[in-house]
Design a protein around this motif. Structure first.
Motif, mmCIF file in Angstrom:
data_model
loop_
_atom_site.group_PDB
_atom_site.id
_atom_site.type_symbol
_atom_site.label_atom_id
_atom_site.label_comp_id
_atom_site.label_asym_id
_atom_site.label_seq_id
_atom_site.Cartn_x
_atom_site.Cartn_y
_atom_site.Cartn_z
ATOM 1 N N PHE A 87 34.420 -5.889 -14.362
ATOM 2 C CA PHE A 87 34.867 -4.914 -13.373
ATOM 3 C C PHE A 87 35.761 -5.563 -12.322
ATOM 4 O O PHE A 87 36.826 -5.060 -12.007
ATOM 5 C CB PHE A 87 33.665 -4.261 -12.691
ATOM 6 C CG PHE A 87 34.031 -3.487 -11.448
ATOM 7 C CD1 PHE A 87 34.687 -2.283 -11.555
ATOM 8 C CD2 PHE A 87 33.746 -3.985 -10.193
ATOM 9 C CE1 PHE A 87 35.051 -1.576 -10.426
ATOM 10 C CE2 PHE A 87 34.115 -3.282 -9.056
ATOM 11 C CZ PHE A 87 34.766 -2.079 -9.172
ATOM 12 N N MET A 88 35.330 -6.715 -11.789
ATOM 13 C CA MET A 88 36.038 -7.256 -10.647
ATOM 14 C C MET A 88 37.456 -7.691 -10.997
ATOM 15 O O MET A 88 38.388 -7.436 -10.240
ATOM 16 C CB MET A 88 35.294 -8.408 -10.004
ATOM 17 C CG MET A 88 35.840 -8.633 -8.608
ATOM 18 S SD MET A 88 35.294 -10.128 -7.830
ATOM 19 C CE MET A 88 36.252 -11.317 -8.681
ATOM 20 N N VAL A 138 4.249 -24.473 -18.277
ATOM 21 C CA VAL A 138 3.582 -25.244 -17.210
ATOM 22 C C VAL A 138 3.371 -24.323 -16.015
ATOM 23 O O VAL A 138 4.275 -23.635 -15.624
ATOM 24 C CB VAL A 138 4.425 -26.466 -16.807
ATOM 25 C CG1 VAL A 138 3.779 -27.166 -15.628
ATOM 26 C CG2 VAL A 138 4.526 -27.401 -17.979
ATOM 27 N N PHE A 165 14.090 -7.066 -10.339
ATOM 28 C CA PHE A 165 12.930 -7.263 -9.471
ATOM 29 C C PHE A 165 11.645 -6.883 -10.200
ATOM 30 O O PHE A 165 10.593 -7.455 -9.950
ATOM 31 C CB PHE A 165 13.092 -6.477 -8.175
ATOM 32 C CG PHE A 165 14.141 -7.069 -7.274
ATOM 33 C CD1 PHE A 165 13.908 -8.281 -6.643
ATOM 34 C CD2 PHE A 165 15.362 -6.452 -7.100
ATOM 35 C CE1 PHE A 165 14.879 -8.853 -5.838
ATOM 36 C CE2 PHE A 165 16.342 -7.017 -6.302
ATOM 37 C CZ PHE A 165 16.099 -8.222 -5.667
ATOM 38 N N ARG A 216 5.823 -13.563 -12.306
ATOM 39 C CA ARG A 216 5.151 -14.222 -13.413
ATOM 40 C C ARG A 216 4.010 -13.358 -13.946
ATOM 41 O O ARG A 216 3.816 -13.252 -15.155
ATOM 42 C CB ARG A 216 4.627 -15.560 -12.873
ATOM 43 C CG ARG A 216 3.853 -16.411 -13.819
ATOM 44 C CD ARG A 216 3.340 -17.633 -13.024
ATOM 45 N NE ARG A 216 2.344 -18.375 -13.772
ATOM 46 C CZ ARG A 216 2.622 -19.416 -14.551
ATOM 47 N NH1 ARG A 216 3.856 -19.821 -14.667
ATOM 48 N NH2 ARG A 216 1.660 -20.034 -15.209
ATOM 49 N N PHE A 262 29.907 -7.241 -14.062
ATOM 50 C CA PHE A 262 30.651 -7.330 -12.815
ATOM 51 C C PHE A 262 31.931 -8.136 -12.990
ATOM 52 O O PHE A 262 32.970 -7.795 -12.424
ATOM 53 C CB PHE A 262 29.796 -7.919 -11.692
ATOM 54 C CG PHE A 262 30.549 -7.978 -10.403
ATOM 55 C CD1 PHE A 262 30.738 -6.827 -9.662
ATOM 56 C CD2 PHE A 262 31.117 -9.159 -9.963
ATOM 57 C CE1 PHE A 262 31.477 -6.855 -8.492
ATOM 58 C CE2 PHE A 262 31.858 -9.190 -8.793
ATOM 59 C CZ PHE A 262 32.032 -8.034 -8.052
ATOM 60 N N TYR A 284 26.112 -10.075 -14.501
ATOM 61 C CA TYR A 284 27.155 -11.074 -14.281
ATOM 62 C C TYR A 284 28.395 -10.709 -15.099
ATOM 63 O O TYR A 284 29.514 -10.698 -14.605
ATOM 64 C CB TYR A 284 26.615 -12.437 -14.703
ATOM 65 C CG TYR A 284 27.473 -13.599 -14.281
ATOM 66 C CD1 TYR A 284 27.193 -14.296 -13.113
ATOM 67 C CD2 TYR A 284 28.544 -14.010 -15.056
ATOM 68 C CE1 TYR A 284 27.976 -15.364 -12.731
ATOM 69 C CE2 TYR A 284 29.326 -15.077 -14.678
ATOM 70 C CZ TYR A 284 29.044 -15.753 -13.518
ATOM 71 O OH TYR A 284 29.814 -16.807 -13.139
ATOM 72 N N TRP A 343 39.481 -4.574 -11.283
ATOM 73 C CA TRP A 343 39.641 -3.984 -9.951
ATOM 74 C C TRP A 343 40.649 -4.779 -9.132
ATOM 75 O O TRP A 343 41.522 -4.235 -8.477
ATOM 76 C CB TRP A 343 38.269 -3.986 -9.261
ATOM 77 C CG TRP A 343 38.310 -3.585 -7.820
ATOM 78 C CD1 TRP A 343 38.322 -2.319 -7.323
ATOM 79 C CD2 TRP A 343 38.334 -4.462 -6.685
ATOM 80 N NE1 TRP A 343 38.358 -2.358 -5.957
ATOM 81 C CE2 TRP A 343 38.364 -3.653 -5.538
ATOM 82 C CE3 TRP A 343 38.326 -5.850 -6.530
ATOM 83 C CZ2 TRP A 343 38.385 -4.189 -4.251
ATOM 84 C CZ3 TRP A 343 38.346 -6.378 -5.250
ATOM 85 C CH2 TRP A 343 38.376 -5.551 -4.123
ATOM 86 N N TYR A 344 40.553 -6.087 -9.209
ATOM 87 C CA TYR A 344 41.394 -6.935 -8.386
ATOM 88 C C TYR A 344 42.859 -6.888 -8.830
ATOM 89 O O TYR A 344 43.760 -6.770 -8.026
ATOM 90 C CB TYR A 344 40.893 -8.376 -8.424
ATOM 91 C CG TYR A 344 41.171 -9.076 -7.131
ATOM 92 C CD1 TYR A 344 40.193 -9.141 -6.149
ATOM 93 C CD2 TYR A 344 42.408 -9.624 -6.867
ATOM 94 C CE1 TYR A 344 40.446 -9.735 -4.939
ATOM 95 C CE2 TYR A 344 42.672 -10.217 -5.649
ATOM 96 C CZ TYR A 344 41.691 -10.280 -4.685
ATOM 97 O OH TYR A 344 41.937 -10.849 -3.494
ATOM 98 N N ALA A 345 43.053 -6.989 -10.160
ATOM 99 C CA ALA A 345 44.427 -7.025 -10.660
ATOM 100 C C ALA A 345 45.104 -5.664 -10.511
ATOM 101 O O ALA A 345 46.292 -5.581 -10.278
ATOM 102 C CB ALA A 345 44.438 -7.450 -12.114
ATOM 103 N N ASN A 346 44.285 -4.584 -10.643
ATOM 104 C CA ASN A 346 44.796 -3.238 -10.381
ATOM 105 C C ASN A 346 45.980 -2.862 -11.274
ATOM 106 O O ASN A 346 46.996 -2.373 -10.796
ATOM 107 C CB ASN A 346 45.210 -3.145 -8.913
ATOM 108 C CG ASN A 346 45.045 -1.730 -8.389
ATOM 109 O OD1 ASN A 346 44.493 -0.879 -9.081
ATOM 110 N ND2 ASN A 346 45.510 -1.488 -7.196
#
Lengths: 416, 409
Positions: free
Chosen positions: A288-289, A416, A328, A333, A285, A282, A292-295
């Protein structure tokens, strides 16, 4: 003040405060063996790293060592955060495993010493790691002139003293108070540590952020990312939970804590490992994003270096090996409740966390990803020294906070 | 409560719903649950004021399948999130945003992530309700006044009469062996319905259908043409008090909305103060050497060749003889054409590199300027390649090494 009420609550919590615990809670002779082996590996590793890396002040050694150092630091810093968190929220489940966390946090005392090979050459004007040490470099870029007030060796050294001083102080405080409680059974110590935790947490957040900025981000003096401290922090959390799992499994195999630490504790540690692989992603990224977006050129060049050409496969590998694989892998559990598979996960995360550190540091030196022998030597060296230091300290204390008022709750804890 | 009981009594004797055992501590309940589990009952349950660790093992309850449901829902959410953005941004309504590709994965991650979470959360909540047979508006136990203490300090175990193993005598004996505080019969509730009220179901259906109306309206609007002006739902967003780029602005003398940069402004990285590098000049003369930033290496030559073949060869030809494809075509058209220079002419061979660089940068005669198209270091690489081409046609014995010369003989 609600103080008396608080104390009463805690006694009510315990029920059996100060009960005798039917378990082995002291390290025996096997610890001496591990201490000698780990210390030996540590010293040989560091010496090899110096030799293979071309000397103390050589660029290769400095980069290899910084990678290993930041990896090792993340275990101790993560442990201090973890211990503080347990006191902050008054956690019950974790009391049975808290001493191991306290001991790991105590490795910050060692990390203060181990920071010297990075800090001392810098103080002597060596710019093989941080280009901003050289005045010519700082004068060459207009952007850097504005940063000179922060990026200079003397202020860097002052900050290091603050970081490591604060961490060593708090790590020692939590360990000493907890050990003192083993003897006195004084429940007010629990309350006192609880009161110390909020400010420690705030101090930790600030010091860790600035430490990550100083040691890792300033490798590229022009680049900046405001989320960088959190990025490093996410690795710290992964590292400390993995290290705790491995330490506990080793202790139990040697016959310690076998009745106190149950599969429920492992399950919870595993859940934190699982959760923070997602957290790391999270944060990674998010960083990075936005860039990347503002460039914006002065931000994108850091990623450009890692996403174009020879570093691209290495970056892709990091993304895959640090997110989908452990995510993954640790989701089930059953895997978290099985010591063998959880240990595999812990080793995997520690290795991949080192690779993450390598990915942060090495592009500063090499145009393409090359694993230098000094990288591994320094890694093994720092790892060995941490193990030796922690074991050395652990020999003189209980492995369980025997008189913590919340201990019984932790021993009986169940998911539980 | 008493009203309900009165109605129940009027309705006549109700059939048995099950047997209820009451305990005053969780340990007793767990012990009893183990016995009932081992006796092989299927339709029974326990009721406690707070969650009891280990009760699900004592009752023999399997791990829930809910995680699998959530996982599948998460994957569907992820796929939908990606698909939604693909359809809207890259396929149906392409809209260029800050020069990014129409379809670029980083922009899709946040929404795909949120959709994954949203679907997971819905699946977790909905699946939990369905697996637990909820909502359940009424239960026969509601009629038991003693049962109210289940929210306080009592623990209950109920075996339902519909269970295949249920036998009024055996089951009672089994429960008695667990030493309950009290063992009681529970009768069916024949008055209160345990079904969800019809009215609620119809309301939900109507509300669900109504929520589709806006989407239907959007779809209809997209399929039709309208002569009417568009609807401005948010006025201050559609009509903002600002001047956009390239528009007139009466506030300034020159009527430009965009302000010119301060005289002498240089964009980041665009400072061209090195005369040698950017203009091919050293002092007042053309440079005869390459600037410091240009390395005379095979790599540079290779770059020069690539750039030459792209920008120069169409007119000057691949070997520099002024016989490129454009030239050949112009010749066949025969409409008047100044042929491009043969680069092997003596005056060009003797020209300083700086002058060649200048010709490429600013053009010469009717050759256009290539400065705006080719980066300065690439222009120097082309100069270097041109020099290599010239040399290839004008080399002499002196260019060969001793060994090569003797090899010739």
């Amino acid at each position: 003040m609600a103080q008396p009420k608080h104390k009463k609550d805690m006694v009510a919590d315990s029920g059996h405060a100060g009960d005798y615990v039917d378990d082995s809670i002291r390290l025996g002779d096997e610890a001496n063996g591990l201490f000698r082996i780990a210390a030996g590996i540590g010293v040989v590793g560091i010496v090899l790293a110096v030799v293979l890396g071309g000397g103390l002040t050589h660029q290769q050694f400095q980069h290899s060592y910084l990678t290993a150092f930041m990896w090792g630091l993340s275990i101790g810093a993560g442990a201090l955060w973890w211990v503080t968190l347990q006191h902050l929220v008054g956690a019950r489940w974790s009391v049975a495993v808290r001493r191991v966390g306290e001991l790991l946090a105590h490795s910050l005392v060692l990390m203060a010493l181990l920071s010297l090979p990075v800090v001392v050459p810098m103080l002597l004007g060596n710019d093989s790691l941080y280009r901003w040490v050289s005045h010519e470099y700082m004068a060459s870029e207009h952007v850097l002139e504005g940063k000179a007030g922060y990026l200079n060796v003397s202020f860097f050294a002052v900050r290091c003293v603050i970081y490591f001083g604060f961490w060593a102080l708090m790590a020692r405080y939590f360990l000493k108070a907890s050990v003192a409680q083993d003897k006195s059974g004084d429940t007010s110590l629990t309350a006192r540590m609880g009161r110390a935790s909020p400010l420690t947490m705030i101090g930790f957040a600030l010091t860790l952020t600035f430490c990550a900025v100083d040691f890792l981000m300033s490798l590229d003096a022009i680049w900046f990312s405001t989320i960088f401290g959190v990025y490093y922090f996410s690795g710290c959390v992964l590292a400390v939970h993995s290290a705790m799992v491995l330490a506990l499994i080793w202790l139990q195999r040697k016959g310690h804590l076998v009745r106190s630490v149950t599969v429920e504790h492992y399950h919870d540690l595993g859940k934190m490992m699982f959760a923070f692989t997602a957290f790391w992603t999270y944060i990674a990224f998010s960083q990075f994003m936005l860039i990347w977006y503002a460039n914006i050129p002065e931000e994108t060049h850091w990623y450009h270096m890692r996403l174009e050409g020879a570093w691209w496969p290495a970056t892709l590998a990091l993304a895959i090996l640090h997110f989908p694989v452990p995510f993954f892998g640790l989701m089930s559990r059953q895997i978290k409740r099985n010591k063998t598979t959880l240990a595999l996960g812990a080793v995997y995360l520690l290795v991949i966390h080192w690779y993450d550190m390598y990915w942060l540091v090495a592009p500063n030196l090499h145009k393409e990803p090359v694993f230098h022998a000094a990288d591994f030597a320094a890694w093994v060296g720092v790892g060995g020294l941490i193990v030796a230091f922690v074991v050395w300290k652990a020999r003189s204390v209980n492995l369980l906070p025997t008189k913590d008022p919340r201990l019984q709750r932790s021993l009986a804890f169940e998911n539980v | 409560m008493s009203d309900t009981q009165a109605i129940q009594a009027e309705a006549g004797p109700a059939p048995l719903h099950g047997l209820l055992a009451e305990y005053d501590n969780p340990t007793a309940l767990v012990r009893a649950a183990k016995k009932v589990r081992d006796a092989g009952y299927a339709h029974w349950d326990t009721f406690t004021p707070f969650p009891i660790h280990g009760i699900e093992r004592a009752m023999g309850i399997r791990m829930t399948r809910l995680p699998w449901l959530v996982f599948v829902a998460a994957l569907i959410g992820l796929a939908n999130g990606v698909l939604l953005q693909f359809l809207t941004n890259a396929w149906d309504y392409k809209w260029l945003v800050s020069g990014k590709p129409f379809w670029s994965w980083p922009a899709n991650v946040p929404i795909a992530f949120e959709m994954t979470i949203l679907y997971s959360a819905f699946a977790a909540l909905g699946g939990m309700l369905i697996f637990n047979n909820l909502p359940l508006p009424a239960h026969p136990l509601d009629l038991k006044e003693r049962f109210a203490r289940v929210t306080d300090d009592r623990f209950f175990l109920l075996i339902e009469a519909r269970d295949g193993k249920f036998d009024e005598v055996d089951t009672r004996r089994l429960l008695e062996s667990t030493e309950p505080l009290l063992l009681d019969e529970v009768l069916e509730d024949r008055v209160t319905s345990d079904k969800i009220p019809r009215a609620l179901i119809y309301t939900l259906i109507v509300a669900g259908a109504a929520s589709l109306v806006p989407f239907a309206a959007f779809t209809a609007a997209r399929a039709r043409h309208s002569e009417k002006p568009r609807i401005h739902a948010i006025w201050d967003m559609d009509f903002q008090p600002k001047f956009k780029a390239q528009r007139a602005n009466p506030l300034f003398d020159d009527n430009r909305a965009m302000r010119k940069p301060v005289a002498g402004t240089v964009a980041t990285g665009a400072l061209r103060d090195d005369d040698h590098m950017y203009r091919g000049r050293v002092g007042d003369a053309w440079a005869t050497t390459y600037p410091a930033g240009v390395q005379v290496t095979e790599e540079t030559l290779r770059v020069g060749r690539d750039k030459y073949n792209v920008f120069c060869a169409p007119c000057h030809g691949f070997a520099g003889e002024g016989d490129g494809m454009v030239h050949k075509r112009a010749e066949t058209l025969g409409q008047g054409w100044v042929p491009p220079s043969n680069l092997h002419q003596e005056y060009l061979r003797l020209q300083p590199v700086g002058e060649l660089f200048n010709s490429i940068t600013n053009g010469v005669r009717n050759m256009p300027a290539y400065g705006p198209q080719i980066e300065p270091d690439d222009r120097w690489a082309i100069v270097m390649y041109v020099r290599a081409l010239q040399r290839s046609r004008a080399s002499g014995l002196g260019d060969l090494s001793e060994a090569e010369r003797s090899g010739l003989k």
